[in-house]
Each structure stands twice: as C-alpha cells, then as structure tokens.
Design a protein around this motif. Structure first.
Motif, PDB file in Angstrom:
ATOM      1  N   ASP A 194      -7.337  16.899  -9.728  1.00 61.99           N
ATOM      2  CA  ASP A 194      -7.210  15.913 -10.801  1.00 61.99           C
ATOM      3  C   ASP A 194      -5.842  16.126 -11.432  1.00 61.99           C
ATOM      4  O   ASP A 194      -5.558  17.212 -11.940  1.00 61.99           O
ATOM      5  CB  ASP A 194      -8.330  16.126 -11.829  1.00 61.99           C
ATOM      6  CG  ASP A 194      -8.288  15.127 -12.973  1.00 61.99           C
ATOM      7  OD1 ASP A 194      -7.301  14.374 -13.086  1.00 61.99           O
ATOM      8  OD2 ASP A 194      -9.248  15.092 -13.765  1.00 61.99           O
ATOM      9  N   ALA A 195      -4.985  15.125 -11.394  1.00 66.85           N
ATOM     10  CA  ALA A 195      -3.614  15.262 -11.879  1.00 66.85           C
ATOM     11  C   ALA A 195      -3.466  14.968 -13.370  1.00 66.85           C
ATOM     12  O   ALA A 195      -2.353  15.039 -13.902  1.00 66.85           O
ATOM     13  CB  ALA A 195      -2.682  14.345 -11.086  1.00 66.85           C
ATOM     14  N   ASP A 196      -4.555  14.651 -14.073  1.00 59.02           N
ATOM     15  CA  ASP A 196      -4.457  14.370 -15.506  1.00 59.02           C
ATOM     16  C   ASP A 196      -4.001  15.619 -16.258  1.00 59.02           C
ATOM     17  O   ASP A 196      -4.525  16.713 -16.023  1.00 59.02           O
ATOM     18  CB  ASP A 196      -5.802  13.918 -16.059  1.00 59.02           C
ATOM     19  CG  ASP A 196      -6.165  12.502 -15.628  1.00 59.02           C
ATOM     20  OD1 ASP A 196      -5.261  11.792 -15.157  1.00 59.02           O
ATOM     21  OD2 ASP A 196      -7.338  12.123 -15.751  1.00 59.02           O
ATOM     22  N   PRO A 197      -3.068  15.484 -17.198  1.00 59.04           N
ATOM     23  CA  PRO A 197      -2.599  16.635 -17.980  1.00 59.04           C
ATOM     24  C   PRO A 197      -3.732  17.272 -18.775  1.00 59.04           C
ATOM     25  O   PRO A 197      -4.697  16.610 -19.160  1.00 59.04           O
ATOM     26  CB  PRO A 197      -1.540  16.033 -18.912  1.00 59.04           C
ATOM     27  CG  PRO A 197      -1.136  14.744 -18.264  1.00 59.04           C
ATOM     28  CD  PRO A 197      -2.350  14.241 -17.557  1.00 59.04           C
ATOM     29  N   VAL A 198      -3.596  18.566 -19.024  1.00 59.09           N
ATOM     30  CA  VAL A 198      -4.594  19.282 -19.829  1.00 59.09           C
ATOM     31  C   VAL A 198      -4.147  19.430 -21.281  1.00 59.09           C
ATOM     32  O   VAL A 198      -4.915  19.886 -22.125  1.00 59.09           O
ATOM     33  CB  VAL A 198      -4.910  20.666 -19.231  1.00 59.09           C
ATOM     34  CG1 VAL A 198      -5.531  20.532 -17.861  1.00 59.09           C
ATOM     35  CG2 VAL A 198      -3.666  21.555 -19.192  1.00 59.09           C
ATOM     36  N   GLY A 199      -2.899  19.065 -21.574  1.00 58.85           N
ATOM     37  CA  GLY A 199      -2.422  19.119 -22.945  1.00 58.85           C
ATOM     38  C   GLY A 199      -1.625  20.358 -23.314  1.00 58.85           C
ATOM     39  O   GLY A 199      -1.234  20.526 -24.469  1.00 58.85           O
ATOM     40  N   ASP A 200      -1.366  21.221 -22.339  1.00 57.06           N
ATOM     41  CA  ASP A 200      -0.542  22.401 -22.563  1.00 57.06           C
ATOM     42  C   ASP A 200       0.732  22.225 -21.736  1.00 57.06           C
ATOM     43  O   ASP A 200       0.654  22.068 -20.515  1.00 57.06           O
ATOM     44  CB  ASP A 200      -1.301  23.663 -22.130  1.00 57.06           C
ATOM     45  CG  ASP A 200      -0.506  24.939 -22.364  1.00 57.06           C
ATOM     46  OD1 ASP A 200       0.526  25.124 -21.688  1.00 57.06           O
ATOM     47  OD2 ASP A 200      -0.925  25.763 -23.190  1.00 57.06           O
ATOM     48  N   PRO A 201       1.906  22.259 -22.361  1.00 58.13           N
ATOM     49  CA  PRO A 201       3.145  21.975 -21.621  1.00 58.13           C
ATOM     50  C   PRO A 201       3.361  22.872 -20.407  1.00 58.13           C
ATOM     51  O   PRO A 201       3.798  22.395 -19.345  1.00 58.13           O
ATOM     52  CB  PRO A 201       4.243  22.187 -22.673  1.00 58.13           C
ATOM     53  CG  PRO A 201       3.563  21.990 -23.985  1.00 58.13           C
ATOM     54  CD  PRO A 201       2.170  22.489 -23.797  1.00 58.13           C
ATOM     55  N   LEU A 202       3.082  24.178 -20.535  1.00 60.68           N
ATOM     56  CA  LEU A 202       3.291  25.086 -19.409  1.00 60.68           C
ATOM     57  C   LEU A 202       2.321  24.786 -18.275  1.00 60.68           C
ATOM     58  O   LEU A 202       2.711  24.736 -17.099  1.00 60.68           O
ATOM     59  CB  LEU A 202       3.130  26.531 -19.872  1.00 60.68           C
ATOM     60  CG  LEU A 202       4.245  27.089 -20.760  1.00 60.68           C
ATOM     61  CD1 LEU A 202       3.916  28.522 -21.178  1.00 60.68           C
ATOM     62  CD2 LEU A 202       5.574  27.050 -20.038  1.00 60.68           C
ATOM     63  N   LEU A 203       1.066  24.593 -18.616  1.00 53.88           N
ATOM     64  CA  LEU A 203       0.060  24.316 -17.588  1.00 53.88           C
ATOM     65  C   LEU A 203       0.295  22.956 -16.944  1.00 53.88           C
ATOM     66  O   LEU A 203       0.148  22.805 -15.726  1.00 53.88           O
ATOM     67  CB  LEU A 203      -1.338  24.390 -18.188  1.00 53.88           C
ATOM     68  CG  LEU A 203      -1.786  25.764 -18.669  1.00 53.88           C
ATOM     69  CD1 LEU A 203      -3.113  25.666 -19.408  1.00 53.88           C
ATOM     70  CD2 LEU A 203      -1.907  26.747 -17.503  1.00 53.88           C
ATOM     71  N   ASP A 204       0.670  21.976 -17.753  1.00 52.20           N
ATOM     72  CA  ASP A 204       0.929  20.648 -17.198  1.00 52.20           C
ATOM     73  C   ASP A 204       2.150  20.665 -16.286  1.00 52.20           C
ATOM     74  O   ASP A 204       2.187  19.967 -15.269  1.00 52.20           O
ATOM     75  CB  ASP A 204       1.115  19.633 -18.326  1.00 52.20           C
ATOM     76  CG  ASP A 204      -0.187  19.345 -19.064  1.00 52.20           C
ATOM     77  OD1 ASP A 204      -1.263  19.595 -18.481  1.00 52.20           O
ATOM     78  OD2 ASP A 204      -0.117  18.890 -20.221  1.00 52.20           O
ATOM     79  N   GLY A 205       3.151  21.470 -16.635  1.00 54.34           N
ATOM     80  CA  GLY A 205       4.315  21.606 -15.758  1.00 54.34           C
ATOM     81  C   GLY A 205       3.944  22.237 -14.432  1.00 54.34           C
ATOM     82  O   GLY A 205       4.405  21.806 -13.368  1.00 54.34           O
ATOM     83  N   LEU A 206       3.084  23.263 -14.480  1.00 52.11           N
ATOM     84  CA  LEU A 206       2.635  23.907 -13.241  1.00 52.11           C
ATOM     85  C   LEU A 206       1.807  22.943 -12.408  1.00 52.11           C
ATOM     86  O   LEU A 206       1.966  22.878 -11.182  1.00 52.11           O
ATOM     87  CB  LEU A 206       1.816  25.159 -13.581  1.00 52.11           C
ATOM     88  CG  LEU A 206       1.152  25.879 -12.415  1.00 52.11           C
ATOM     89  CD1 LEU A 206       2.162  26.252 -11.331  1.00 52.11           C
ATOM     90  CD2 LEU A 206       0.416  27.122 -12.912  1.00 52.11           C
ATOM     91  N   LEU A 207       0.932  22.186 -13.047  1.00 52.12           N
ATOM     92  CA  LEU A 207       0.120  21.210 -12.317  1.00 52.12           C
ATOM     93  C   LEU A 207       1.014  20.193 -11.613  1.00 52.12           C
ATOM     94  O   LEU A 207       0.779  19.846 -10.442  1.00 52.12           O
ATOM     95  CB  LEU A 207      -0.834  20.518 -13.288  1.00 52.12           C
ATOM     96  CG  LEU A 207      -1.780  19.474 -12.700  1.00 52.12           C
ATOM     97  CD1 LEU A 207      -2.713  20.103 -11.665  1.00 52.12           C
ATOM     98  CD2 LEU A 207      -2.594  18.808 -13.821  1.00 52.12           C
ATOM     99  N   ALA A 208       2.046  19.736 -12.308  1.00 58.14           N
ATOM    100  CA  ALA A 208       2.979  18.785 -11.698  1.00 58.14           C
ATOM    101  C   ALA A 208       3.719  19.415 -10.522  1.00 58.14           C
ATOM    102  O   ALA A 208       3.967  18.752  -9.504  1.00 58.14           O
ATOM    103  CB  ALA A 208       3.967  18.287 -12.745  1.00 58.14           C
ATOM    104  N   ASP A 209       4.063  20.696 -10.639  1.00 54.63           N
ATOM    105  CA  ASP A 209       4.748  21.390  -9.544  1.00 54.63           C
ATOM    106  C   ASP A 209       3.861  21.467  -8.307  1.00 54.63           C
ATOM    107  O   ASP A 209       4.332  21.266  -7.180  1.00 54.63           O
ATOM    108  CB  ASP A 209       5.155  22.803  -9.973  1.00 54.63           C
ATOM    109  CG  ASP A 209       6.315  22.807 -10.958  1.00 54.63           C
ATOM    110  OD1 ASP A 209       7.003  21.771 -11.074  1.00 54.63           O
ATOM    111  OD2 ASP A 209       6.526  23.848 -11.604  1.00 54.63           O
ATOM    112  N   VAL A 210       2.587  21.783  -8.509  1.00 56.50           N
ATOM    113  CA  VAL A 210       1.667  21.864  -7.364  1.00 56.50           C
ATOM    114  C   VAL A 210       1.520  20.483  -6.734  1.00 56.50           C
ATOM    115  O   VAL A 210       1.544  20.337  -5.505  1.00 56.50           O
ATOM    116  CB  VAL A 210       0.296  22.410  -7.802  1.00 56.50           C
ATOM    117  CG1 VAL A 210      -0.682  22.413  -6.621  1.00 56.50           C
ATOM    118  CG2 VAL A 210       0.426  23.824  -8.367  1.00 56.50           C
ATOM    119  N   ALA A 211       1.390  19.460  -7.563  1.00 56.42           N
ATOM    120  CA  ALA A 211       1.225  18.099  -7.042  1.00 56.42           C
ATOM    121  C   ALA A 211       2.454  17.642  -6.271  1.00 56.42           C
ATOM    122  O   ALA A 211       2.343  16.908  -5.280  1.00 56.42           O
ATOM    123  CB  ALA A 211       0.942  17.143  -8.191  1.00 56.42           C
TER     124      ALA A 211
END
Length: 211
Positions: free
Chosen positions: A56-73
């Motif tokens: 699920d690519a929806d942001p979780v609301g934490d800048p660091l975690l969302d950046g990591l999620l985007a990197d994996v995607a």
C-alpha cells in the motif's frame, strides 16, 4: 513518549549517561530494521517471495517513513529485506531520528572534548531524558518473555530487534538469565523476517551473529 519503533530502539540503545550500549553497525542495522518493521506493521510493506514489496503506497504521516516507503516503491529492482537493511546504513535516518528525539526533549545532546595524542576529538553522547518512554519500552519487551500475557505485534517486533541487535543483555539482565530470555524472544519471533534480515546483515558485516 516515542512514536516509532526506531525511536524506541534508540531509547533502549543509549544509557542515562548517553553512551550507546551496542556497536555502530548493530545500531545502524537495528534502526533500518525498525523503520521497515514500522511500515510492515502499518500494512505498507510485505514479502513477495524473497524481495520486499509495497502493499500500500499511501503515506503513513511520518516524513522519514514516507520517504523510505517511496524509495522502496521507486526501486528499479526488487531487493531482499537484508539488502534494504544494509542499504539503509548509508542514509542519515538515524541522525534525523536522534535530532527529533532531542527536539522533543526525550534525549539530550552532550558533546565531550577528548584530548588524545594526535589532537582534540569531540565525542557526542545522547543521554536519555524520557525515562518513562525508556521504562515502558523495556518493560513491554521483558513482560513478553517473563509473563503469560500475550504481547502485541509492536512489542513482538521491538523484542525481535532487541534480540537481533545485541541489546538483549542490557534489556534483560535485571530480569533473569539474559541469554535464556533472549533465546525465548527469538523463539517467539522466529517468523519475524525483518529481524532475521537484521541478523543476516550483521553476520555479513561483522562475520558473526549478534548476541
């Protein structure tokens, strides 16, 4: 109180004087693993065969975690969890997490001037100030292996990282035989593939599996 597994792991890693209780490689791998675990618990990451994939690519609301999620995607090729743990060592996530904890008053930043033969070195320590957060994190992990009460998913994930990174002795030593409790935690969380990736990354980096 700390908001993420990585922040809780950092509180457990530093003592009240600000010295880190594990080595820099163990801490790097542990923080990377904690961030991946956070996204997994939020339903954003899953294991697709042997590689890490976005569920699920929806942001979780934490800048660091969302950046990591985007990197994996955005990764052009699939990487295993171990490869991601190793890759995260080259980021500034740990520094930014420590800065966030300091901004919230949960740790202090204490710089010592060390006089050595070849000059003056500056050592930075991070004394823990959030005693309540530290105590809560430690007691949840200890209770998971010393009581019959079922541990929640976050506590199990944190405990798995404690056992994987070499934090077992400082976390469990006052509650019994720390090796026995470490082994019990490992048995309880043997299906935690991110903690397993942390152990394998450490074995590859250091030539041995952390205690």
């Amino acid at each position: 109180m700390p908001e993420t597994l990585a922040e809780e792991l950092l509180l457990l890693a530093y003592d009240l004087r600000g010295k880190c209780r594990i080595g820099p490689v163990e801490l790097d791998c542990g923080v990377g693993g904690a961030m991946l675990s956070e996204l997994r618990l939020a339903g954003r990451l899953h294991l697709d065969g042997t590689v890490l994939a976005v569920a699920d690519a929806d942001p979780v609301g934490d800048p660091l975690l969302d950046g990591l999620l985007a990197d994996v995607a955005a990764s052009p090729r699939g990487r295993t969890p171990q490869e991601w743990v190793t890759r995260l060592r080259a980021t500034d996530h740990q520094r930014r997490l420590l800065a966030r904890l300091a901004d919230h008053g949960q740790i202090a930043v204490d710089r010592h001037r060390l006089h050595r033969t070849l000059g003056v070195l500056v050592e930075t320590r991070h004394p823990v100030r959030d005693i309540v957060g530290l105590w809560d994190a430690q007691q949840r992990v200890v209770a998971a292996v010393t009581t019959t009460a079922p541990a929640d998913a976050r506590t199990r994930a944190l405990g798995a990282l404690v056992a994987a990174t070499g934090l077992s002795k400082p976390v469990f030593a006052t509650s019994g035989n720390w090796r026995v409790l470490r082994d019990r935690m490992r048995a309880m969380t043997e299906d935690d593939w991110i903690a397993g990736a942390v152990r394998r990354a450490l074995a590859a980096e250091l030539g041995s599996v952390s205690a």
